[in-house]
Motif scaffolding. Structure first.
Motif, PDB file in Angstrom:
ATOM      1  N   SER A  83     -24.938 -78.221   8.235  1.00  0.00           N
ATOM      2  CA  SER A  83     -23.722 -78.426   7.440  1.00  0.00           C
ATOM      3  C   SER A  83     -22.645 -77.410   7.779  1.00  0.00           C
ATOM      4  CB  SER A  83     -24.039 -78.350   5.943  1.00  0.00           C
ATOM      5  OG  SER A  83     -24.874 -79.401   5.564  1.00  0.00           O
ATOM      6  N   VAL A  84     -23.014 -76.139   7.864  1.00  0.00           N
ATOM      7  CA  VAL A  84     -22.030 -75.102   8.176  1.00  0.00           C
ATOM      8  C   VAL A  84     -21.434 -75.344   9.558  1.00  0.00           C
ATOM      9  CG1 VAL A  84     -21.733 -72.630   8.631  1.00  0.00           C
ATOM     10  CG2 VAL A  84     -22.961 -73.384   6.598  1.00  0.00           C
ATOM     11  N   GLY A  85     -22.265 -75.681  10.525  1.00  0.00           N
ATOM     12  CA  GLY A  85     -21.762 -75.984  11.871  1.00  0.00           C
ATOM     13  C   GLY A  85     -20.776 -77.137  11.854  1.00  0.00           C
ATOM     14  N   LYS A  86     -21.090 -78.160  11.090  1.00  0.00           N
ATOM     15  CA  LYS A  86     -20.200 -79.324  10.966  1.00  0.00           C
ATOM     16  C   LYS A  86     -18.874 -78.914  10.324  1.00  0.00           C
ATOM     17  CE  LYS A  86     -19.909 -83.729   8.579  1.00  0.00           C
ATOM     18  NZ  LYS A  86     -20.468 -84.488   7.479  1.00  0.00           N
ATOM     19  N   TRP A  87     -18.931 -78.098   9.261  1.00  0.00           N
ATOM     20  CA  TRP A  87     -17.716 -77.661   8.571  1.00  0.00           C
ATOM     21  C   TRP A  87     -16.851 -76.801   9.481  1.00  0.00           C
ATOM     22  CZ3 TRP A  87     -21.129 -75.866   3.978  1.00  0.00           C
ATOM     23  CH2 TRP A  87     -21.554 -76.977   3.257  1.00  0.00           C
ATOM     24  N   ILE A  88     -17.468 -75.952  10.272  1.00  0.00           N
ATOM     25  CA  ILE A  88     -16.710 -75.110  11.209  1.00  0.00           C
ATOM     26  C   ILE A  88     -16.012 -75.990  12.243  1.00  0.00           C
ATOM     27  CG2 ILE A  88     -16.918 -73.411  13.083  1.00  0.00           C
ATOM     28  CD1 ILE A  88     -19.105 -72.051  11.325  1.00  0.00           C
ATOM     29  N   ASP A  89     -16.729 -76.945  12.804  1.00  0.00           N
ATOM     30  CA  ASP A  89     -16.135 -77.856  13.790  1.00  0.00           C
ATOM     31  C   ASP A  89     -14.971 -78.630  13.183  1.00  0.00           C
ATOM     32  OD1 ASP A  89     -17.936 -77.005  15.700  1.00  0.00           O
ATOM     33  OD2 ASP A  89     -19.256 -78.758  15.496  1.00  0.00           O
ATOM     34  N   GLU A  90     -15.155 -79.119  11.940  1.00  0.00           N
ATOM     35  CA  GLU A  90     -14.084 -79.854  11.272  1.00  0.00           C
ATOM     36  C   GLU A  90     -12.866 -78.967  11.021  1.00  0.00           C
ATOM     37  OE1 GLU A  90     -15.967 -81.417   7.759  1.00  0.00           O
ATOM     38  OE2 GLU A  90     -16.998 -83.001   8.882  1.00  0.00           O
ATOM     39  N   ALA A  91     -13.105 -77.721  10.626  1.00  0.00           N
ATOM     40  CA  ALA A  91     -12.006 -76.794  10.366  1.00  0.00           C
ATOM     41  C   ALA A  91     -11.244 -76.488  11.651  1.00  0.00           C
ATOM     42  CB  ALA A  91     -12.538 -75.506   9.734  1.00  0.00           C
ATOM     43  N   LYS A  92     -11.969 -76.276  12.740  1.00  0.00           N
ATOM     44  CA  LYS A  92     -11.311 -76.016  14.020  1.00  0.00           C
ATOM     45  C   LYS A  92     -10.498 -77.229  14.460  1.00  0.00           C
ATOM     46  CE  LYS A  92     -14.510 -72.623  15.987  1.00  0.00           C
ATOM     47  NZ  LYS A  92     -15.534 -72.398  17.027  1.00  0.00           N
TER      48      LYS A  92
END
Length: 144
Positions: A83-92
């Motif tokens: 989830s955190v990896g997905k959120w970071i990718d989405e934020a970038k």
């Protein structure tokens, strides 16, 4: 066993494997990495304080064994890391720039609530541990 449970850090920090620190690390990143190193060591010491033969046995029928606690942590870690990896990718992708705050990130985590073992919480099925897991396998899964 109680000592083991009181040393469990926030789920997103479980399963962390110590890494070499970079020289120009952001203060928040350094704070988190130092915390991860410390809590991983504390968790390992807590596990090692339980005799090997007892790590796979439930202390009572309604409590998890050390192995099951580790299995639960490995499951939660995998879900949180994804989830955190997905959120970071989405934020970038949305154009979020580098971190500008240097305040403590750890102080934003409600640790007292997470570590409070006075109120039993039933784990949902998807994060419940296996009944047949052994401590060594669960620790290895957590380290992945």
């Amino acid at each position: 066993m109680l000592l083991l449970l009181t040393l469990i850090p926030h789920p997103c920090f479980i399963g962390y494997t110590p890494r070499e620190k970079e020289n120009n690390m952001h203060p928040r990143s350094e704070e988190v990495i130092n915390y991860l190193d410390k809590t991983r060591t504390e968790l390992r010491e807590a596990i090692e304080s339980v005799p090997v033969h007892a790590r796979n046995q439930k202390p009572t029928p309604d409590q998890w064994s050390v192995a099951q606690v580790l299995d639960h942590l490995a499951i939660v870690h995998g879900l949180v890391a994804t989830s955190v990896g997905k959120w970071i990718d989405e934020a970038k992708s949305a154009g979020l720039g580098p971190e500008t705050s240097d305040g403590s990130l750890l102080k934003t985590i409600p640790s007292e609530r997470i570590l409070d073992r006075s109120r039993k919480v039933q784990a949902p099925e998807r994060i419940s541990p296996r009944n047949d897991v052994d401590a060594e396998t669960a620790w290895n899964d957590l380290e992945q």
